[in-house]
Design an enzyme around this catalytic site. Structure first.
Site, PDB file in Angstrom:
ATOM      1  N   LYS A  82     112.927  73.023  -2.052  1.00  0.00           N
ATOM      2  CA  LYS A  82     112.289  72.712  -0.769  1.00  0.00           C
ATOM      3  C   LYS A  82     110.785  72.834  -0.999  1.00  0.00           C
ATOM      4  O   LYS A  82     110.337  73.704  -1.761  1.00  0.00           O
ATOM      5  CB  LYS A  82     112.754  73.742   0.255  1.00  0.00           C
ATOM      6  CG  LYS A  82     112.232  73.526   1.670  1.00  0.00           C
ATOM      7  CD  LYS A  82     112.806  74.600   2.591  1.00  0.00           C
ATOM      8  CE  LYS A  82     112.511  74.290   4.042  1.00  0.00           C
ATOM      9  NZ  LYS A  82     113.057  75.312   4.943  1.00  0.00           N
ATOM     10  N   SER A 157     115.575  73.350   8.634  1.00  0.00           N
ATOM     11  CA  SER A 157     114.439  72.625   8.115  1.00  0.00           C
ATOM     12  C   SER A 157     114.593  72.230   6.646  1.00  0.00           C
ATOM     13  O   SER A 157     113.772  71.486   6.144  1.00  0.00           O
ATOM     14  CB  SER A 157     113.157  73.443   8.298  1.00  0.00           C
ATOM     15  OG  SER A 157     113.270  74.682   7.659  1.00  0.00           O
ATOM     16  N   SER A 181     117.739  77.523   8.662  1.00  0.00           N
ATOM     17  CA  SER A 181     117.270  76.339   7.949  1.00  0.00           C
ATOM     18  C   SER A 181     117.988  75.963   6.670  1.00  0.00           C
ATOM     19  O   SER A 181     117.765  74.871   6.163  1.00  0.00           O
ATOM     20  CB  SER A 181     115.772  76.481   7.657  1.00  0.00           C
ATOM     21  OG  SER A 181     115.059  76.443   8.874  1.00  0.00           O
TER      22      SER A 181
END
Lengths: 478, 454
Positions: A82, A157, A181
């Site tokens: 990420k 996310s 997330s």
């Protein structure tokens, strides 16, 4: 199921093939980039993709040591991160234009551990900027598409990370979970994701969203893979004062142990209210599987979880308003006018909750209630070993649905946010599909620092079911 | 009726600790002597994305030590808080400091004017340094982060100081204590000690006794004095402020609540910043740093680190060796120098030599020894050589005196016309000519005698 590609295999299987020289690292890398070439234009999971020839060169170097033995199971395995994680000399943006041109001079601790183990970094995944969101639509780059239905979100996310694992562009990814997330996108993309106990994995080098809630965790196709990855990234880091020591024996040793006699708790507050019936159904089916495995089921009650989202947002937004104060364009990055409306909204709310005259009734009150939640989780765990719940209240929404409705956006975190407040670990696993073929996951919440137990139970579930073996139709070569 | 004012002063002092590394990272703590800007930096003290603070244990120990030496209580559960404001030299947009639970509180420091209560002693990180310059004809501001993250101790007093001299004495004594403990160099020019004074005047009418409850009410304004670079300037700035505020109050007006600087050339204070309301720093406990919990054993251990304090040393030496405090306090600065001096004194006693004499020579810098590097035995040798007198008879001395007086009849005339201090010059000439070690006062009386005979 016939595996049509190498990246369908689990990590230990790939590691075995590599170490016996039945395949070479470059084959894995080539397959990754071929899938990326084909599918990335549909999925948009990456913000930064490393140059293929540079990565192949790395693969060549790594290949030289293959015969030496005693290599980590992650050696030669392609992965992505990420874009929250600082990677030295590789652009890191947290999906915000503020950091569009930022090249970090250092790498996060977990990145260093993965690289030392020989894992091969392919690229950085898109996300909701700064972690602000549950849909990965709050990004300054291309919005991620769900590989199962590209008109729908991949969750957030860590949406980019989930999508690229599901699309077999990499073997695994490291996501980040502050209020759900990792679990949210794992559920929407049919992959397995682990939110670790707070402090289990070092936060050093991870761009902070909410310092008392942020956790770093693996996302992969199976629980088995998650266990192998956690072995490499978990453990105390002297550069993170909140990281914990005391690692258990290797996590992989817990895979395959019987779960007979363990108890699963069903928090009744998580099963009332507005939940999509298909989601409820999937979770109930999962409970039946656990009963078949010899586990006991008991109902528990956590009355204060109904305040969970409010408590979470008051704390998370306060902390993020503080953590984002450093982006003043003096030393690096672009100016604050590049913050998106969603991010600006969160900064303003957080600043308000900390300001004189309001801090007592907002931020401090939320912290006190947090203690109540921690106690409630503790009490629930007196009666059971793990808790089960849905991951989100609905099916993966269409693109645009969530981001245009800030309140609904916040409420996506209903089942996941209280876990971060309590600091507990949780596993999100593929558990079924909707009538239209959209993935639905379920969540297992464990006692603090008992990832081993989560792995044990999750692995048993994945031996009994094959939801996690399904791959999205788009990956099949035409 | 003449208005009388009582001066109310509280002081805030910042001290840079001289730990090897910075407060929250491993960077070198040496901002003043750094050969270039921005070389002692890392992701943590630059506030890069993703960096995390880890507290410097030594800095915490030294702060506790200072607080205990000031007679403070310790908060057994303490923590760091984030103090938010925006400024280019503050990389994170917040300073890690302490808000409501400082490491130490409720102490005191004695001055000759009375006791000054210490409200709190807390620990925080320093900011970077701004430099204004002109580059290619353009006015710019440059930032140097070598200082960012250096451990800073803040000591705040109650408003117990009532005149400029007391403020100066307080600052000097604080500096003496800190240097003695060897936790900071407290150099005001280098910035390792920074003084701030808050001053206001409280009106008291001439028939109001100071014993009434009104004594405790503070004036409704205060003026903050900052950027004062020496003790002398501190005294002058405060005195100027007192006059300035008295003039305003005499007109029936209220001095503006503001921050003022001191201009040493003009010997005035001037407005730097007007603060209508207090800034909202949105303090909250720093979630990156677990709270500190101290045990009784840990505090006792730190108490044990505190060496005998200067006033205790001087009292002991006065009792044991009859040393005068005004000389004794000149011969040491750091605690380890006291340890060495005790060894030297013991050796002097052993050899039957005068401790008081050595101390007097040291205080007047008339003996060339290195207290730390020379052994007690070596020092005794040098001391003996310096003070042993030669056996010289008057028969030898008188002719030399006569010669010197003849050769310096101008000086003799000066002496006779009233400039008595010229005698020292004449005695010195005799001493030089003789080339022997003779008691000065003996020589002086002989010279005086001879002059009388002229």
């Amino acid at each position: 199921m016939i595996k049509c590609m190498l990246l369908d295999y689990s990590i230990p299987k790939l590691s075995d093939l590599l170490q016996r020289k039945e395949i070479a690292i470059r084959e894995l890398v080539d397959e990754a980039y071929e899938n990326i070439l084909r599918l990335e234009p549909l999925v948009h999971g990456f913000i930064t993709l490393r140059d293929r020839s540079a990565v192949l060169k790395e693969a060549e170097e790594l290949q030289k040591n293959i015969s030496k033995g005693f290599l980590s199971p992650l050696y030669g395995i392609p992965f992505s991160l990420k874009d929250t994680y600082n990677t030295r000399n590789v652009r890191t943006t947290a999906a915000s234009k503020v950091l569009d041109t930022y090249i970090p001079p250092y790498s996060a601790t977990l990145v260093e551990r993965l690289i030392s183990a020989g894992a091969v970094l392919i690229g950085k995944n898109t996300q909701d900027a700064w972690g602000h969101g549950a849909s990965s639509e709050n990004t300054d780059y291309e919005i991620v598409r769900n590989p199962w239905d590209t008109n729908r979100i991949a969750g957030g996310s860590s949406g980019g990370s989930a999508a690229v694992v599901a699309s077999r562009m990499v073997s695994f990814a490291i996501g980040e979970d502050t209020g759900g997330s990792i679990r949210n996108p794992a559920s929407m993309c049919n992959v397995s994701g682990l939110k670790v106990t707070y402090g289990r994995v070092s936060r050093y080098g991870s761009i902070a969203y909410a310092s008392s809630l942020d956790t770093m965790g693996p996302m992969a196709k199976t629980v088995e893979d998650l266990a192998y990855i956690l072995e490499v990234i978990a453990g105390r880091d002297k550069r993170d004062a909140t990281s914990a020591g005391d690692l258990p024996a290797k996590y992989r040793e817990f895979l395959g142990r019987s779960v007979q006699g363990k108890t699963i708790g069903v928090p009744k507050e998580f099963f009332s209210g507005e939940i999509e019936p298909q989601v409820l159904d999937v979770v109930h089916q999962a409970i039946k599987v656990f009963e078949r495995l010899g586990m006991r089921v008991t109902e528990v009650s956590m009355p204060h979880v109904k305040y969970g989202v409010s408590i979470y947002y008051l704390i998370a937004l306060s902390e993020t308003s503080s953590n984002l104060a450093r982006y003043d364009a003096v030393r690096y990055g672009k100016t604050r006018k590049h913050f998106t409306p969603e991010t600006s909204r969160r900064i303003i709310l957080g600043t308000y909750a900390l300001s004189a005259g309001y801090a007592e009734g907002l931020y401090k009150k939320a912290q006190k209630l947090r203690t109540v939640l921690i106690q409630e989780y503790s009490e629930a765990f007196q009666k059971c070993d793990v808790l089960i719940s849905p991951v989100t209240p609905g099916l993966p929404p269409k693109i645009g649905e969530l981001i245009s409705n800030p309140l609904r956006n916040f409420l996506e975190d209903l089942y996941t946010a209280t876990v971060n407040l309590a600091g507990s670990p949780a596993l999100a696993l593929p558990a079924g599909f909707s009538a239209e073929g959209l993935p639905v996951g379920m969540q297992l919440i464990g006692k603090k620092f008992r990832e081993s137990e989560l792995f044990q139970i999750g692995y048993a579930y994945q031996q009994e079911t094959d939801w996690h073996k399904q791959s999205p139709p788009i990956i099949k070569k035409s | 009726m003449d208005k009388q004012y009582r001066t109310i002063i509280g002081m805030e002092t910042h001290i840079e600790l001289k730990t090897a590394s910075k407060m929250f990272c491993g960077c070198k703590n040496d901002p003043f002597y750094a050969p270039a800007p921005n070389i002692y930096t890392c992701p943590v003290c630059l506030g890069l994305p993703g960096a995390l603070p880890v507290p410097n244990k030594k800095a915490v120990q030294w702060t506790l030590m200072l607080g205990l030496a000031l007679g403070c209580k310790v908060n057994m559960l303490s923590k760091f808080d984030r103090k938010h404001y925006f400024y280019p030299d503050l990389p994170k947009g917040y300073q890690i400091s302490q808000y409501d639970v400082p490491l130490c509180y409720d102490g005191k420091l004695q001055t000759s004017f009375g006791e000054v209560r210490i409200r709190r002693v807390h620990l925080e990180e320093d900011t970077g340094k701004l430099l204004h310059a002109k580059i290619d004809g353009q006015k710019v501001t440059l930032v140097d982060f070598n200082r960012s993250g250096v451990p800073l101790v803040e000591i705040v007093t109650e408003p117990d100081i009532h005149c400029a001299e007391q403020a100066k004495e307080y600052a000097k004594k604080l500096r003496q204590l800190v240097r003695y403990l060897d936790i900071s160099d407290c150099d005001m020019e280098q910035g390792s000690m920074r003084l701030e004074a808050n001053i206001s005047l409280k009106q008291i009418t001439s028939n109001l006794s100071l014993d009434t409850g009104e004594e405790n009410e503070l004036p409704s304004y205060k003026v903050e004095l900052k950027n004062i670079n020496s003790f002398r300037f501190l005294e002058r700035a405060i005195n100027y402020e007192i006059r300035r505020q008295a003039e305003i109050l005499a007109k029936g007006e209220m001095p503006v609540q503001e921050t003022r600087g001191y201009n040493p050339e003009k010997d005035i204070t001037y407005t730097q910043r007007v603060k209508e309301t207090a800034e909202d720093y949105r303090y909250f406990p720093d979630p990156d740093i677990p709270p500190m919990r101290f045990s009784d054993e840990q505090i006792q251990e730190i108490q044990g680190f505190i060496p005998e304090l200067p006033f205790q040393v001087i009292a002991r030496w006065q009792k044991t060796y009859g040393l005068e405090p005004r000389f004794a306090e000149l011969i040491f600065e750091r605690f380890y120098e006291v340890e060495k001096l005790d060894l030297i004194f013991a050796e002097l006693i052993r050899q039957g030599l005068s401790v008081a004499k050595l101390v007097s020579l040291l205080a007047q810098k008339k003996i060339e020894v290195d207290i730390l590097r020379d052994t007690p035995e070596q020092i005794c040798v040098i001391f003996k050589k310096l003070t042993m007198l030669d056996d010289v008879s008057e028969k030898e001395i008188i002719p030399v005196v006569e010669t010197v007086l003849k050769e310096n009849f101008g000086a003799v005339e000066d002496y006779l016309s009233g400039r008595k201090q010229v005698i020292n010059f004449l005695v010195g000439q005799v001493n030089k000519a003789l080339g022997k070690k003779i008691d000065f006062s003996r020589l002086r009386s002989l010279v005086e005698e001879q002059i009388k005979k002229l």
